[in-house]
Design a protein around this motif. Structure first.
Motif, PDB file in Angstrom:
ATOM      1  N   GLU A 123       0.811  -1.207   0.000  1.00  0.00           N
ATOM      2  CA  GLU A 123       0.000   0.000   0.000  1.00  0.00           C
ATOM      3  C   GLU A 123       0.850   1.265   0.000  1.00  0.00           C
ATOM      4  OE1 GLU A 123      -3.322   0.239  -0.352  1.00  0.00           O
ATOM      5  OE2 GLU A 123      -3.124  -1.898  -0.764  1.00  0.00           O
ATOM      6  N   PRO A 177      -7.208   4.124 -17.082  1.00  0.00           N
ATOM      7  CA  PRO A 177      -7.917   4.308 -15.807  1.00  0.00           C
ATOM      8  C   PRO A 177      -7.247   3.584 -14.641  1.00  0.00           C
ATOM      9  CG  PRO A 177      -9.464   3.801 -17.562  1.00  0.00           C
ATOM     10  CD  PRO A 177      -8.100   3.564 -18.116  1.00  0.00           C
ATOM     11  N   VAL A 178      -6.654   2.412 -14.898  1.00  0.00           N
ATOM     12  CA  VAL A 178      -5.939   1.684 -13.841  1.00  0.00           C
ATOM     13  C   VAL A 178      -4.735   2.499 -13.380  1.00  0.00           C
ATOM     14  CG1 VAL A 178      -4.602  -0.394 -13.298  1.00  0.00           C
ATOM     15  CG2 VAL A 178      -6.695  -0.577 -14.649  1.00  0.00           C
ATOM     16  N   ALA A 222      -4.393   5.717 -13.561  1.00  0.00           N
ATOM     17  CA  ALA A 222      -4.884   6.891 -12.835  1.00  0.00           C
ATOM     18  C   ALA A 222      -5.193   6.541 -11.378  1.00  0.00           C
ATOM     19  CB  ALA A 222      -6.126   7.451 -13.524  1.00  0.00           C
ATOM     20  N   GLU A 223      -5.805   5.382 -11.171  1.00  0.00           N
ATOM     21  CA  GLU A 223      -6.116   4.949  -9.802  1.00  0.00           C
ATOM     22  C   GLU A 223      -4.839   4.678  -9.017  1.00  0.00           C
ATOM     23  OE1 GLU A 223      -8.381   1.309  -7.427  1.00  0.00           O
ATOM     24  OE2 GLU A 223      -8.529   1.451  -9.611  1.00  0.00           O
ATOM     25  N   LEU A 224      -3.857   4.030  -9.670  1.00  0.00           N
ATOM     26  CA  LEU A 224      -2.585   3.765  -8.993  1.00  0.00           C
ATOM     27  C   LEU A 224      -1.894   5.058  -8.601  1.00  0.00           C
ATOM     28  CD1 LEU A 224      -1.161   0.825 -11.135  1.00  0.00           C
ATOM     29  CD2 LEU A 224      -1.670   0.734  -8.696  1.00  0.00           C
ATOM     30  N   GLU A 248      -3.214   7.865  -7.918  1.00  0.00           N
ATOM     31  CA  GLU A 248      -3.931   8.480  -6.806  1.00  0.00           C
ATOM     32  C   GLU A 248      -3.595   7.790  -5.483  1.00  0.00           C
ATOM     33  OE1 GLU A 248      -6.436  11.065  -4.792  1.00  0.00           O
ATOM     34  OE2 GLU A 248      -5.790  11.152  -6.902  1.00  0.00           O
ATOM     35  N   ARG A 249      -3.529   6.467  -5.518  1.00  0.00           N
ATOM     36  CA  ARG A 249      -3.283   5.703  -4.287  1.00  0.00           C
ATOM     37  C   ARG A 249      -1.830   5.702  -3.874  1.00  0.00           C
ATOM     38  NH1 ARG A 249      -5.198  -0.088  -5.248  1.00  0.00           N
ATOM     39  NH2 ARG A 249      -4.305  -0.302  -3.158  1.00  0.00           N
ATOM     40  N   ALA A 295      -3.315  -5.072 -10.001  1.00  0.00           N
ATOM     41  CA  ALA A 295      -4.217  -3.960 -10.287  1.00  0.00           C
ATOM     42  C   ALA A 295      -4.745  -4.039 -11.713  1.00  0.00           C
ATOM     43  CB  ALA A 295      -3.499  -2.628 -10.051  1.00  0.00           C
ATOM     44  N   GLY A 312      -8.582  -4.483 -12.957  1.00  0.00           N
ATOM     45  CA  GLY A 312      -9.156  -3.537 -13.900  1.00  0.00           C
ATOM     46  C   GLY A 312      -9.757  -4.207 -15.104  1.00  0.00           C
ATOM     47  N   ASP A 352     -13.051  -5.863 -14.159  1.00  0.00           N
ATOM     48  CA  ASP A 352     -14.125  -4.878 -13.983  1.00  0.00           C
ATOM     49  C   ASP A 352     -14.621  -4.359 -15.324  1.00  0.00           C
ATOM     50  OD1 ASP A 352     -13.778  -5.188 -11.308  1.00  0.00           O
ATOM     51  OD2 ASP A 352     -12.557  -3.383 -11.052  1.00  0.00           O
TER      52      ASP A 352
END
Length: 295
Positions: free
Chosen positions: A88, A109-110, A112-114, A116-117, A288, A292, A295
Protein backbone atom coordinates in the motif's frame (compact mmCIF):
# COMPACT_ATOMS: atom_id res chain seq x y z
CA UNK A 1 31.57 3.81 -4.22
CA UNK A 2 29.90 4.46 -7.62
CA UNK A 3 26.96 6.83 -7.86
CA UNK A 4 23.76 4.79 -8.33
CA UNK A 5 22.53 7.17 -11.02
CA UNK A 6 25.72 6.48 -12.97
CA UNK A 7 25.18 2.73 -12.65
CA UNK A 8 21.57 3.04 -13.81
CA UNK A 9 22.75 5.11 -16.75
CA UNK A 10 25.32 2.48 -17.73
CA UNK A 11 22.61 -0.21 -17.63
CA UNK A 12 20.29 1.94 -19.76
CA UNK A 13 23.02 2.66 -22.32
CA UNK A 14 24.05 -1.00 -22.54
CA UNK A 15 20.52 -2.38 -22.92
CA UNK A 16 19.17 0.31 -25.25
CA UNK A 17 22.22 0.18 -27.53
CA UNK A 18 22.83 3.92 -27.68
CA UNK A 19 23.30 7.03 -25.58
CA UNK A 20 20.25 8.54 -27.31
CA UNK A 21 18.12 5.55 -26.33
CA UNK A 22 19.36 5.70 -22.76
CA UNK A 23 18.67 9.45 -22.65
CA UNK A 24 15.10 8.97 -23.82
CA UNK A 25 14.53 6.21 -21.27
CA UNK A 26 15.95 8.22 -18.37
CA UNK A 27 14.55 11.60 -19.37
CA UNK A 28 17.94 13.30 -19.64
CA UNK A 29 20.14 14.51 -22.50
CA UNK A 30 22.56 12.24 -24.41
CA UNK A 31 25.36 14.53 -23.21
CA UNK A 32 24.40 13.79 -19.59
CA UNK A 33 24.45 10.06 -20.36
CA UNK A 34 28.00 10.48 -21.67
CA UNK A 35 29.09 12.45 -18.61
CA UNK A 36 27.74 9.88 -16.18
CA UNK A 37 29.43 6.98 -17.94
CA UNK A 38 32.64 8.98 -18.22
CA UNK A 39 32.47 9.58 -14.47
CA UNK A 40 32.31 5.82 -13.89
CA UNK A 41 35.25 5.24 -16.23
CA UNK A 42 37.32 7.89 -14.49
CA UNK A 43 36.45 6.59 -11.03
CA UNK A 44 37.61 3.06 -11.89
CA UNK A 45 40.25 3.88 -14.48
CA UNK A 46 38.78 1.55 -17.12
CA UNK A 47 37.02 1.88 -20.47
CA UNK A 48 33.45 0.57 -20.22
CA UNK A 49 31.95 1.46 -23.61
CA UNK A 50 33.68 1.79 -26.97
CA UNK A 51 31.89 4.30 -29.21
CA UNK A 52 32.19 5.25 -32.85
CA UNK A 53 30.04 7.63 -34.86
CA UNK A 54 27.70 4.75 -35.72
CA UNK A 55 27.96 2.07 -33.07
CA UNK A 56 28.74 1.40 -29.45
CA UNK A 57 29.68 -1.77 -27.61
CA UNK A 58 30.66 -2.77 -24.12
CA UNK A 59 34.30 -3.57 -23.59
CA UNK A 60 35.21 -6.87 -21.94
CA UNK A 61 35.59 -5.03 -18.63
CA UNK A 62 32.31 -3.21 -19.33
CA UNK A 63 30.45 -6.48 -19.74
CA UNK A 64 31.66 -7.73 -16.37
CA UNK A 65 30.96 -4.35 -14.84
CA UNK A 66 27.38 -4.46 -16.17
CA UNK A 67 26.68 -7.76 -14.41
CA UNK A 68 27.80 -6.27 -11.09
CA UNK A 69 25.86 -3.07 -11.72
CA UNK A 70 22.64 -5.02 -12.23
CA UNK A 71 23.31 -6.94 -9.05
CA UNK A 72 23.82 -3.73 -7.07
CA UNK A 73 20.55 -2.26 -8.37
CA UNK A 74 18.75 -5.49 -7.45
CA UNK A 75 20.23 -5.37 -3.96
CA UNK A 76 19.04 -1.78 -3.60
CA UNK A 77 15.53 -2.80 -4.65
CA UNK A 78 15.59 -5.51 -2.00
CA UNK A 79 16.65 -2.99 0.65
CA UNK A 80 13.77 -0.74 -0.35
CA UNK A 81 11.36 -3.66 -0.06
CA UNK A 82 12.69 -4.49 3.41
CA UNK A 83 12.34 -0.87 4.50
CA UNK A 84 8.86 -0.54 2.98
CA UNK A 85 7.30 -4.00 2.52
CA UNK A 86 3.72 -2.74 2.46
CA UNK A 87 2.24 -2.88 -1.07
CA UNK A 88 0.00 0.00 0.00
CA UNK A 89 3.05 2.28 0.01
CA UNK A 90 4.57 1.52 -3.38
CA UNK A 91 7.29 3.78 -4.69
CA UNK A 92 9.89 3.92 -7.44
CA UNK A 93 9.60 4.00 -11.23
CA UNK A 94 8.20 1.39 -13.61
CA UNK A 95 8.11 1.39 -17.43
CA UNK A 96 5.11 -0.39 -18.94
CA UNK A 97 4.38 -1.20 -22.60
CA UNK A 98 0.88 -2.07 -23.80
CA UNK A 99 -1.21 -2.27 -27.00
CA UNK A 100 -2.83 1.00 -28.03
CA UNK A 101 -6.56 0.25 -27.76
CA UNK A 102 -6.28 -1.76 -24.56
CA UNK A 103 -4.08 0.93 -23.05
CA UNK A 104 -6.44 3.78 -23.91
CA UNK A 105 -9.67 2.05 -22.96
CA UNK A 106 -8.69 -0.11 -19.99
CA UNK A 107 -5.19 0.53 -18.66
CA UNK A 108 -5.16 4.34 -18.48
CA UNK A 109 -7.92 4.31 -15.81
CA UNK A 110 -5.94 1.68 -13.84
CA UNK A 111 -2.83 3.90 -13.99
CA UNK A 112 -4.88 6.89 -12.84
CA UNK A 113 -6.12 4.95 -9.80
CA UNK A 114 -2.59 3.76 -8.99
CA UNK A 115 -1.24 7.32 -9.21
CA UNK A 116 -3.93 8.48 -6.81
CA UNK A 117 -3.28 5.70 -4.29
CA UNK A 118 0.52 5.71 -4.55
CA UNK A 119 1.88 9.23 -5.13
CA UNK A 120 5.47 8.01 -4.68
CA UNK A 121 5.06 5.53 -7.55
CA UNK A 122 5.90 6.69 -11.07
CA UNK A 123 4.57 4.60 -13.98
CA UNK A 124 5.52 5.35 -17.59
CA UNK A 125 2.88 3.86 -19.91
CA UNK A 126 3.98 3.51 -23.55
CA UNK A 127 1.27 2.49 -26.02
CA UNK A 128 2.17 0.72 -29.24
CA UNK A 129 0.86 -2.27 -31.19
CA UNK A 130 4.48 -3.31 -31.70
CA UNK A 131 5.89 -5.98 -29.38
CA UNK A 132 8.77 -4.22 -27.68
CA UNK A 133 12.01 -5.92 -26.61
CA UNK A 134 11.63 -5.67 -22.85
CA UNK A 135 15.27 -5.93 -21.81
CA UNK A 136 16.82 -4.15 -24.79
CA UNK A 137 14.36 -1.26 -24.56
CA UNK A 138 14.37 -1.06 -20.77
CA UNK A 139 10.80 -2.03 -19.94
CA UNK A 140 9.90 -3.55 -16.58
CA UNK A 141 6.55 -4.92 -17.70
CA UNK A 142 4.52 -5.42 -20.88
CA UNK A 143 0.94 -6.37 -21.64
CA UNK A 144 0.56 -8.70 -24.62
CA UNK A 145 -2.57 -9.86 -26.43
CA UNK A 146 -2.59 -13.32 -28.02
CA UNK A 147 -0.75 -16.58 -27.51
CA UNK A 148 2.85 -16.16 -26.35
CA UNK A 149 5.88 -17.70 -27.98
CA UNK A 150 8.21 -19.70 -25.70
CA UNK A 151 10.75 -17.41 -24.04
CA UNK A 152 12.58 -16.76 -20.78
CA UNK A 153 10.07 -14.06 -19.83
CA UNK A 154 7.76 -14.55 -16.88
CA UNK A 155 4.08 -14.44 -17.93
CA UNK A 156 0.78 -14.25 -16.07
CA UNK A 157 -2.63 -14.28 -17.73
CA UNK A 158 -4.62 -11.24 -16.59
CA UNK A 159 -7.69 -11.29 -18.83
CA UNK A 160 -9.31 -12.04 -22.17
CA UNK A 161 -9.73 -9.85 -25.25
CA UNK A 162 -13.09 -10.21 -27.01
CA UNK A 163 -13.85 -9.15 -30.59
CA UNK A 164 -17.05 -8.02 -32.28
CA UNK A 165 -18.33 -7.31 -35.80
CA UNK A 166 -20.15 -4.03 -36.35
CA UNK A 167 -20.98 -1.35 -38.90
CA UNK A 168 -22.73 1.99 -39.08
CA UNK A 169 -26.52 2.22 -39.55
CA UNK A 170 -25.91 4.07 -42.83
CA UNK A 171 -23.78 1.22 -44.19
CA UNK A 172 -26.34 -1.39 -43.16
CA UNK A 173 -29.12 0.59 -44.86
CA UNK A 174 -27.15 0.46 -48.12
CA UNK A 175 -25.85 -3.11 -48.03
CA UNK A 176 -28.32 -4.85 -45.66
CA UNK A 177 -27.57 -6.62 -42.40
CA UNK A 178 -25.53 -9.84 -42.81
CA UNK A 179 -27.53 -12.78 -41.48
CA UNK A 180 -24.57 -15.19 -41.35
CA UNK A 181 -20.81 -14.80 -41.77
CA UNK A 182 -20.91 -15.88 -45.42
CA UNK A 183 -22.97 -12.76 -46.17
CA UNK A 184 -19.86 -10.68 -45.48
CA UNK A 185 -18.62 -11.67 -48.93
CA UNK A 186 -21.49 -9.67 -50.46
CA UNK A 187 -20.63 -6.39 -48.78
CA UNK A 188 -17.61 -4.30 -47.86
CA UNK A 189 -15.26 -5.02 -45.00
CA UNK A 190 -12.56 -2.78 -43.56
CA UNK A 191 -9.56 -5.04 -43.10
CA UNK A 192 -7.78 -4.99 -39.76
CA UNK A 193 -4.04 -5.33 -40.37
CA UNK A 194 -3.57 -6.47 -36.77
CA UNK A 195 -5.41 -9.69 -37.63
CA UNK A 196 -3.38 -12.42 -39.31
CA UNK A 197 -4.45 -13.12 -41.96
CA UNK A 198 -6.27 -9.83 -42.43
CA UNK A 199 -8.83 -11.20 -44.92
CA UNK A 200 -9.83 -14.40 -43.09
CA UNK A 201 -12.17 -13.59 -40.20
CA UNK A 202 -12.63 -16.36 -37.60
CA UNK A 203 -16.02 -17.41 -36.22
CA UNK A 204 -17.43 -20.20 -34.12
CA UNK A 205 -20.92 -21.71 -34.09
CA UNK A 206 -22.90 -22.13 -30.89
CA UNK A 207 -21.98 -25.83 -31.12
CA UNK A 208 -18.30 -24.88 -30.90
CA UNK A 209 -17.34 -25.48 -34.54
CA UNK A 210 -14.65 -23.07 -35.76
CA UNK A 211 -14.44 -21.71 -39.28
CA UNK A 212 -13.17 -18.67 -41.18
CA UNK A 213 -14.73 -16.50 -43.85
CA UNK A 214 -12.75 -14.82 -46.59
CA UNK A 215 -13.66 -11.13 -46.71
CA UNK A 216 -12.71 -8.29 -49.01
CA UNK A 217 -12.51 -4.52 -48.91
CA UNK A 218 -10.53 -1.67 -50.38
CA UNK A 219 -9.47 -0.15 -47.04
CA UNK A 220 -6.83 -1.76 -44.81
CA UNK A 221 -5.90 -0.13 -41.49
CA UNK A 222 -3.46 -1.03 -38.72
CA UNK A 223 -4.87 1.24 -35.98
CA UNK A 224 -7.98 0.63 -33.90
CA UNK A 225 -9.17 4.23 -33.68
CA UNK A 226 -8.78 4.63 -37.44
CA UNK A 227 -10.79 1.44 -38.03
CA UNK A 228 -13.52 2.79 -35.78
CA UNK A 229 -13.55 6.16 -37.55
CA UNK A 230 -13.81 4.53 -40.96
CA UNK A 231 -16.71 2.35 -39.77
CA UNK A 232 -18.51 5.39 -38.33
CA UNK A 233 -18.15 7.02 -41.75
CA UNK A 234 -19.99 4.06 -43.33
CA UNK A 235 -17.01 2.48 -45.09
CA UNK A 236 -17.87 -1.10 -44.13
CA UNK A 237 -18.02 -3.83 -41.49
CA UNK A 238 -15.15 -4.04 -38.99
CA UNK A 239 -13.90 -6.95 -36.87
CA UNK A 240 -12.36 -5.27 -33.81
CA UNK A 241 -11.97 -5.51 -30.02
CA UNK A 242 -15.18 -4.93 -28.08
CA UNK A 243 -13.40 -2.32 -25.94
CA UNK A 244 -12.88 -0.13 -28.99
CA UNK A 245 -16.55 0.18 -29.99
CA UNK A 246 -18.62 -0.67 -26.90
CA UNK A 247 -19.72 2.94 -26.35
CA UNK A 248 -20.56 3.42 -30.04
CA UNK A 249 -22.71 0.29 -30.03
CA UNK A 250 -24.46 1.33 -26.81
CA UNK A 251 -25.22 4.77 -28.26
CA UNK A 252 -26.34 3.45 -31.66
CA UNK A 253 -23.53 5.00 -33.70
CA UNK A 254 -22.47 1.47 -34.65
CA UNK A 255 -24.59 -1.68 -34.81
CA UNK A 256 -23.33 -5.12 -33.81
CA UNK A 257 -23.85 -7.75 -36.51
CA UNK A 258 -23.57 -11.55 -36.46
CA UNK A 259 -24.17 -11.62 -32.73
CA UNK A 260 -25.15 -15.29 -32.87
CA UNK A 261 -21.65 -16.37 -33.89
CA UNK A 262 -18.76 -16.32 -31.46
CA UNK A 263 -15.82 -14.15 -32.45
CA UNK A 264 -12.14 -14.21 -31.62
CA UNK A 265 -11.18 -14.33 -27.94
CA UNK A 266 -7.49 -13.83 -27.19
CA UNK A 267 -5.63 -14.16 -23.88
CA UNK A 268 -4.11 -11.08 -22.28
CA UNK A 269 -0.80 -11.64 -20.47
CA UNK A 270 1.42 -9.49 -18.32
CA UNK A 271 5.06 -10.35 -18.94
CA UNK A 272 8.29 -9.22 -17.33
CA UNK A 273 11.95 -10.19 -17.56
CA UNK A 274 13.21 -13.04 -15.43
CA UNK A 275 15.38 -11.52 -12.70
CA UNK A 276 16.99 -12.77 -9.54
CA UNK A 277 14.86 -10.25 -7.67
CA UNK A 278 11.47 -9.00 -8.85
CA UNK A 279 10.32 -5.78 -7.11
CA UNK A 280 7.05 -6.14 -5.25
CA UNK A 281 5.57 -3.20 -7.14
CA UNK A 282 5.59 -5.26 -10.35
CA UNK A 283 3.37 -7.91 -8.78
CA UNK A 284 1.15 -5.24 -7.24
CA UNK A 285 0.70 -3.48 -10.59
CA UNK A 286 -0.08 -6.77 -12.33
CA UNK A 287 -2.74 -7.42 -9.66
CA UNK A 288 -4.22 -3.96 -10.29
CA UNK A 289 -4.30 -4.55 -14.06
CA UNK A 290 -5.99 -7.94 -13.60
CA UNK A 291 -8.65 -6.34 -11.38
CA UNK A 292 -9.16 -3.54 -13.90
CA UNK A 293 -9.62 -5.95 -16.78
CA UNK A 294 -12.12 -8.01 -14.78
CA UNK A 295 -14.12 -4.88 -13.98
Amino acid sequence: MPDLLNLQTLIAAATSGSFAGAAKRLGISPAMVGRRIQALEQEYGVKLIERTTRTQRLTEVGSRFLVKANRIIDELEELNEIACPDAEAMSGRLRLSAPTTLGIKRLAPVMAELAERHPALSVELNLSDRNVELVAEGYDLAIRIGELKPSSLIARRVGSYHFVCCASPAYLDRFSVPENPEDLRLGRCILNLNLVPRDEWPFETEAGESFTVGVRGNIEIDNGEALRTAALAGAGVIYVPVDLVAEDIADGRLVEVLAGWRKLVLPIHAIHPSRRFVPGRIGAIIDAIARGLRD
